[in-house]
Design a protein around this motif. Structure first.
Motif, PDB file in Angstrom:
ATOM      1  N   ARG A  47       0.836  -1.206   0.000  1.00 33.70           N
ATOM      2  CA  ARG A  47       0.000   0.000   0.000  1.00 33.70           C
ATOM      3  C   ARG A  47       0.870   1.256   0.000  1.00 33.70           C
ATOM      4  O   ARG A  47       0.556   2.231  -0.681  1.00 33.70           O
ATOM      5  CB  ARG A  47      -0.912  -0.034   1.223  1.00 33.70           C
ATOM      6  N   ALA A  48       1.975   1.205   0.743  1.00 33.52           N
ATOM      7  CA  ALA A  48       2.911   2.336   0.753  1.00 33.52           C
ATOM      8  C   ALA A  48       3.416   2.607  -0.654  1.00 33.52           C
ATOM      9  O   ALA A  48       3.449   3.752  -1.108  1.00 33.52           O
ATOM     10  CB  ALA A  48       4.073   2.051   1.698  1.00 33.52           C
ATOM     11  N   GLY A  49       3.808   1.541  -1.352  1.00 31.85           N
ATOM     12  CA  GLY A  49       4.308   1.688  -2.708  1.00 31.85           C
ATOM     13  C   GLY A  49       3.284   2.302  -3.645  1.00 31.85           C
ATOM     14  O   GLY A  49       3.636   3.112  -4.519  1.00 31.85           O
ATOM     15  N   GLU A  50       2.025   1.932  -3.475  1.00 29.39           N
ATOM     16  CA  GLU A  50       0.956   2.500  -4.304  1.00 29.39           C
ATOM     17  C   GLU A  50       0.849   4.008  -4.083  1.00 29.39           C
ATOM     18  O   GLU A  50       0.687   4.776  -5.040  1.00 29.39           O
ATOM     19  CB  GLU A  50      -0.373   1.823  -3.987  1.00 29.39           C
ATOM     20  N   HIS A  51       0.951   4.424  -2.822  1.00 19.76           N
ATOM     21  CA  HIS A  51       0.868   5.853  -2.521  1.00 19.76           C
ATOM     22  C   HIS A  51       2.105   6.593  -3.028  1.00 19.76           C
ATOM     23  O   HIS A  51       1.985   7.702  -3.568  1.00 19.76           O
ATOM     24  CB  HIS A  51       0.661   6.088  -1.024  1.00 19.76           C
ATOM     25  N   PHE A  52       3.281   5.998  -2.884  1.00 19.93           N
ATOM     26  CA  PHE A  52       4.494   6.628  -3.407  1.00 19.93           C
ATOM     27  C   PHE A  52       4.390   6.788  -4.928  1.00 19.93           C
ATOM     28  O   PHE A  52       4.783   7.812  -5.482  1.00 19.93           O
ATOM     29  CB  PHE A  52       5.741   5.818  -3.051  1.00 19.93           C
ATOM     30  N   LYS A  53       3.859   5.778  -5.608  1.00 17.76           N
ATOM     31  CA  LYS A  53       3.720   5.835  -7.073  1.00 17.76           C
ATOM     32  C   LYS A  53       2.767   6.945  -7.480  1.00 17.76           C
ATOM     33  O   LYS A  53       3.062   7.722  -8.400  1.00 17.76           O
ATOM     34  CB  LYS A  53       3.216   4.489  -7.598  1.00 17.76           C
ATOM     35  N   LYS A  54       1.627   7.055  -6.796  1.00 17.16           N
ATOM     36  CA  LYS A  54       0.668   8.114  -7.108  1.00 17.16           C
ATOM     37  C   LYS A  54       1.288   9.487  -6.870  1.00 17.16           C
ATOM     38  O   LYS A  54       1.090  10.408  -7.665  1.00 17.16           O
ATOM     39  CB  LYS A  54      -0.600   7.968  -6.268  1.00 17.16           C
ATOM     40  N   ALA A  55       2.030   9.607  -5.766  1.00 22.56           N
ATOM     41  CA  ALA A  55       2.681  10.883  -5.461  1.00 22.56           C
ATOM     42  C   ALA A  55       3.723  11.221  -6.524  1.00 22.56           C
ATOM     43  O   ALA A  55       3.796  12.360  -6.995  1.00 22.56           O
ATOM     44  CB  ALA A  55       3.327  10.829  -4.079  1.00 22.56           C
ATOM     45  N   ALA A  56       4.513  10.231  -6.912  1.00 16.76           N
ATOM     46  CA  ALA A  56       5.541  10.445  -7.933  1.00 16.76           C
ATOM     47  C   ALA A  56       4.902  10.822  -9.264  1.00 16.76           C
ATOM     48  O   ALA A  56       5.373  11.748  -9.942  1.00 16.76           O
ATOM     49  CB  ALA A  56       6.401   9.195  -8.077  1.00 16.76           C
ATOM     50  N   ASP A  57       3.846  10.118  -9.633  1.00 13.44           N
ATOM     51  CA  ASP A  57       3.145  10.428 -10.880  1.00 13.44           C
ATOM     52  C   ASP A  57       2.562  11.836 -10.858  1.00 13.44           C
ATOM     53  O   ASP A  57       2.421  12.470 -11.908  1.00 13.44           O
ATOM     54  CB  ASP A  57       2.033   9.413 -11.145  1.00 13.44           C
ATOM     55  N   GLY A  58       2.248  12.325  -9.668  1.00 15.97           N
ATOM     56  CA  GLY A  58       1.716  13.675  -9.514  1.00 15.97           C
ATOM     57  C   GLY A  58       2.788  14.743  -9.430  1.00 15.97           C
ATOM     58  O   GLY A  58       2.489  15.915  -9.253  1.00 15.97           O
ATOM     59  N   GLY A  59       4.056  14.327  -9.530  1.00 17.13           N
ATOM     60  CA  GLY A  59       5.154  15.288  -9.542  1.00 17.13           C
ATOM     61  C   GLY A  59       5.887  15.464  -8.229  1.00 17.13           C
ATOM     62  O   GLY A  59       6.764  16.320  -8.124  1.00 17.13           O
ATOM     63  N   ASN A  60       5.570  14.678  -7.223  1.00 16.52           N
ATOM     64  CA  ASN A  60       6.249  14.805  -5.935  1.00 16.52           C
ATOM     65  C   ASN A  60       7.679  14.281  -6.052  1.00 16.52           C
ATOM     66  O   ASN A  60       7.907  13.097  -6.303  1.00 16.52           O
ATOM     67  CB  ASN A  60       5.476  14.039  -4.856  1.00 16.52           C
ATOM     68  N   GLU A  61       8.645  15.170  -5.891  1.00 12.39           N
ATOM     69  CA  GLU A  61      10.053  14.819  -6.072  1.00 12.39           C
ATOM     70  C   GLU A  61      10.562  13.847  -5.018  1.00 12.39           C
ATOM     71  O   GLU A  61      11.393  12.988  -5.313  1.00 12.39           O
ATOM     72  CB  GLU A  61      10.917  16.072  -6.103  1.00 12.39           C
ATOM     73  N   LEU A  62      10.089  13.971  -3.788  1.00 14.59           N
ATOM     74  CA  LEU A  62      10.526  13.043  -2.735  1.00 14.59           C
ATOM     75  C   LEU A  62      10.086  11.628  -3.064  1.00 14.59           C
ATOM     76  O   LEU A  62      10.849  10.671  -2.890  1.00 14.59           O
ATOM     77  CB  LEU A  62       9.965  13.472  -1.384  1.00 14.59           C
ATOM     78  N   ALA A  63       8.869  11.485  -3.555  1.00 15.69           N
ATOM     79  CA  ALA A  63       8.370  10.163  -3.935  1.00 15.69           C
ATOM     80  C   ALA A  63       9.140   9.642  -5.144  1.00 15.69           C
ATOM     81  O   ALA A  63       9.481   8.453  -5.210  1.00 15.69           O
ATOM     82  CB  ALA A  63       6.877  10.226  -4.246  1.00 15.69           C
ATOM     83  N   GLN A  64       9.440  10.505  -6.092  1.00 15.96           N
ATOM     84  CA  GLN A  64      10.209  10.085  -7.260  1.00 15.96           C
ATOM     85  C   GLN A  64      11.582   9.561  -6.851  1.00 15.96           C
ATOM     86  O   GLN A  64      12.025   8.525  -7.337  1.00 15.96           O
ATOM     87  CB  GLN A  64      10.339  11.255  -8.244  1.00 15.96           C
ATOM     88  N   LYS A  65      12.244  10.278  -5.951  1.00 13.64           N
ATOM     89  CA  LYS A  65      13.570   9.852  -5.480  1.00 13.64           C
ATOM     90  C   LYS A  65      13.468   8.532  -4.723  1.00 13.64           C
ATOM     91  O   LYS A  65      14.311   7.660  -4.878  1.00 13.64           O
ATOM     92  CB  LYS A  65      14.181  10.930  -4.580  1.00 13.64           C
ATOM     93  N   ARG A  66      12.440   8.397  -3.905  1.00 14.05           N
ATOM     94  CA  ARG A  66      12.261   7.162  -3.134  1.00 14.05           C
ATOM     95  C   ARG A  66      12.062   5.974  -4.071  1.00 14.05           C
ATOM     96  O   ARG A  66      12.624   4.904  -3.860  1.00 14.05           O
ATOM     97  CB  ARG A  66      11.065   7.278  -2.190  1.00 14.05           C
ATOM     98  N   LEU A  67      11.286   6.151  -5.130  1.00 11.96           N
ATOM     99  CA  LEU A  67      11.034   5.055  -6.067  1.00 11.96           C
ATOM    100  C   LEU A  67      12.288   4.713  -6.874  1.00 11.96           C
ATOM    101  O   LEU A  67      12.486   3.559  -7.234  1.00 11.96           O
ATOM    102  CB  LEU A  67       9.874   5.407  -6.990  1.00 11.96           C
ATOM    103  N   MET A  68      13.129   5.700  -7.137  1.00  8.60           N
ATOM    104  CA  MET A  68      14.371   5.434  -7.874  1.00  8.60           C
ATOM    105  C   MET A  68      15.324   4.575  -7.048  1.00  8.60           C
ATOM    106  O   MET A  68      16.093   3.808  -7.600  1.00  8.60           O
ATOM    107  CB  MET A  68      15.058   6.738  -8.274  1.00  8.60           C
ATOM    108  N   LYS A  69      15.275   4.724  -5.726  1.00  9.98           N
ATOM    109  CA  LYS A  69      16.159   3.965  -4.834  1.00  9.98           C
ATOM    110  C   LYS A  69      15.738   2.500  -4.711  1.00  9.98           C
ATOM    111  O   LYS A  69      16.548   1.647  -4.436  1.00  9.98           O
ATOM    112  CB  LYS A  69      16.167   4.585  -3.431  1.00  9.98           C
ATOM    113  N   SER A  70      14.444   2.230  -4.895  1.00 11.15           N
ATOM    114  CA  SER A  70      13.963   0.867  -4.683  1.00 11.15           C
ATOM    115  C   SER A  70      14.031   0.014  -5.927  1.00 11.15           C
ATOM    116  O   SER A  70      14.445   0.336  -6.952  1.00 11.15           O
ATOM    117  CB  SER A  70      12.543   0.867  -4.160  1.00 11.15           C
TER     118      SER A  70
END
Length: 70
Positions: A47-70
């Motif tokens: 569920r965390a990953g789903e929220h990070f993905k939605k945030a990243a898709d919406g332009g949230n840079e912190l979420a984008q960086k977090r997804l790049m690390k995983s």
């Protein structure tokens, strides 16, 4: 604020409402809540990953960086 008791379950509810209105920061915060868990909020990495993905898709840079690390 100072003197206010922490209430992660209420925070999750508030973040959920904000996320439903399109706030990508709220999506990111939900991701953090579910990634780490808290009183009243169980750890749920999927569920965390789903929220990070939605945030990243919406332009949230912190979420984008977090997804790049995983």
């Amino acid at each position: 604020g100072n003197g206010t008791k922490k209430n992660p379950a209420l925070a999750a509810e508030s973040f959920t409402q904000s996320a439903m209105l399109g706030c990508n920061l709220a999506e990111y915060e939900l991701g953090l809540l579910f990634h780490y868990g808290a009183d009243g909020v169980a750890v749920d990495k999927e569920r965390a990953g789903e929220h990070f993905k939605k945030a990243a898709d919406g332009g949230n840079e912190l979420a984008q960086k977090r997804l790049m690390k995983s």
